[in-house]
Design a protein around this motif. Sequence first.
Motif, PDB file in Angstrom:
ATOM      1  N   SER A   1       0.843  -1.192   0.000  1.00 50.11           N
ATOM      2  CA  SER A   1       0.000   0.000   0.000  1.00 50.11           C
ATOM      3  C   SER A   1       0.882   1.247   0.000  1.00 50.11           C
ATOM      4  O   SER A   1       2.056   1.197   0.366  1.00 50.11           O
ATOM      5  CB  SER A   1      -0.911   0.004   1.229  1.00 50.11           C
ATOM      6  N   ARG A   2       0.296   2.372  -0.396  1.00 53.79           N
ATOM      7  CA  ARG A   2       1.075   3.600  -0.553  1.00 53.79           C
ATOM      8  C   ARG A   2       0.699   4.629   0.518  1.00 53.79           C
ATOM      9  O   ARG A   2      -0.463   5.028   0.620  1.00 53.79           O
ATOM     10  CB  ARG A   2       0.839   4.204  -1.940  1.00 53.79           C
ATOM     11  N   ALA A   3       1.710   5.026   1.288  1.00 58.81           N
ATOM     12  CA  ALA A   3       1.513   6.021   2.337  1.00 58.81           C
ATOM     13  C   ALA A   3       2.217   7.314   1.954  1.00 58.81           C
ATOM     14  O   ALA A   3       3.337   7.289   1.430  1.00 58.81           O
ATOM     15  CB  ALA A   3       2.060   5.507   3.666  1.00 58.81           C
ATOM     16  N   LEU A   4       1.566   8.443   2.214  1.00 54.63           N
ATOM     17  CA  LEU A   4       2.139   9.750   1.908  1.00 54.63           C
ATOM     18  C   LEU A   4       2.354  10.531   3.198  1.00 54.63           C
ATOM     19  O   LEU A   4       1.398  10.829   3.922  1.00 54.63           O
ATOM     20  CB  LEU A   4       1.209  10.545   0.983  1.00 54.63           C
ATOM     21  N   LEU A   5       3.602  10.855   3.489  1.00 52.75           N
ATOM     22  CA  LEU A   5       3.926  11.720   4.617  1.00 52.75           C
ATOM     23  C   LEU A   5       3.935  13.160   4.126  1.00 52.75           C
ATOM     24  O   LEU A   5       4.674  13.502   3.198  1.00 52.75           O
ATOM     25  CB  LEU A   5       5.295  11.356   5.200  1.00 52.75           C
TER      26      LEU A   5
ATOM     27  N   VAL B   1      -2.461  11.550  -8.182  1.00 49.06           N
ATOM     28  CA  VAL B   1      -1.416  11.158  -9.140  1.00 49.06           C
ATOM     29  C   VAL B   1      -0.645   9.936  -8.669  1.00 49.06           C
ATOM     30  O   VAL B   1      -0.274   9.071  -9.472  1.00 49.06           O
ATOM     31  CB  VAL B   1      -0.445  12.342  -9.385  1.00 49.06           C
ATOM     32  N   ASN B   2      -0.415   9.830  -7.367  1.00 50.55           N
ATOM     33  CA  ASN B   2       0.412   8.751  -6.822  1.00 50.55           C
ATOM     34  C   ASN B   2      -0.390   7.579  -6.248  1.00 50.55           C
ATOM     35  O   ASN B   2       0.207   6.642  -5.713  1.00 50.55           O
ATOM     36  CB  ASN B   2       1.351   9.313  -5.749  1.00 50.55           C
ATOM     37  N   GLY B   3      -1.706   7.628  -6.358  1.00 50.07           N
ATOM     38  CA  GLY B   3      -2.529   6.519  -5.880  1.00 50.07           C
ATOM     39  C   GLY B   3      -2.346   6.231  -4.403  1.00 50.07           C
ATOM     40  O   GLY B   3      -2.182   5.072  -3.988  1.00 50.07           O
ATOM     41  N   ILE B   4      -2.395   7.271  -3.586  1.00 50.34           N
ATOM     42  CA  ILE B   4      -2.106   7.161  -2.154  1.00 50.34           C
ATOM     43  C   ILE B   4      -3.286   6.521  -1.401  1.00 50.34           C
ATOM     44  O   ILE B   4      -4.447   6.862  -1.610  1.00 50.34           O
ATOM     45  CB  ILE B   4      -1.785   8.548  -1.559  1.00 50.34           C
TER      46      ILE B   4
END
Length: 252
Positions: free
Chosen positions: A41-45, A137-140
């Motif tokens: 999975s994608r996490a955004l800080l 854009v980044n599928g977060i």
Amino acid sequence: MEVVGLLCLVVAVLTWGFLRVRDAAKRMKSPEQAGLLGAGSRALLVIAHPDDEAMFFAPTVLGLARLELRVFLLCFSSGNYYNQGEIRKKELLQSCDVLGIPPSRVTIIDNSKFPDDPGVQWDTECVASTLLQHIDVNGIDLVVTFDAEGVSGHSNHIALYRAVRALHSEGKLPKGCSVLTLKSVNVLRKYLYPLDLPWSLLSPHDVLFQLTSKEVAQAKKAMSCHHSQLLWFRHLYVIFSRYMRINSLQFL
């Protein structure tokens, strides 16, 4: 006799406290039980300035990596308050490399709309729009940022929370995208980690990341990349602050 009685009372209280902390640690939800997504999975800080990632969020970044999430970072300024923006950009990339975030997943915004200045209030709608575009854009799947107090009370930190809160409350985040905010604590807890640890274990939280001794060394190494910011009081911060070792987070 009075002294013996007092000592017995102290021992009893300490024993009770130790057992409470131990039981709390056993009951503490694992990140998976707390609702965090699984590997891949994608996490955004989302941070305001270069060094926020190491100074406040290192336990979260390393904890998410431990769970095999792909961590991205969005920094809303170059940290140019003292005209050191270009230097601080490079320091941020070096720090992220130590924390396991490759340059391809790091975005630094250098825009006059978001100056590094505690006296300037960033526009919530503008921050939210920029952030939402980056999420799409980044599928977060998971956004991590400051809470309403911004840990240090910095207005730029609080602006990020307000923007994320607006996106969440207005239902603008992509379906399935969660938000975690880093809990702010009082000054005593912030700088007295050994005393704060039992409190952190016993206090309500959705997710708690605690670093191993090896990971603490990694977090300190990341912070050491920010040479331009390492004034004497920052060295004390690295030694004593809970945020270099533990993060308590809450879901919105």
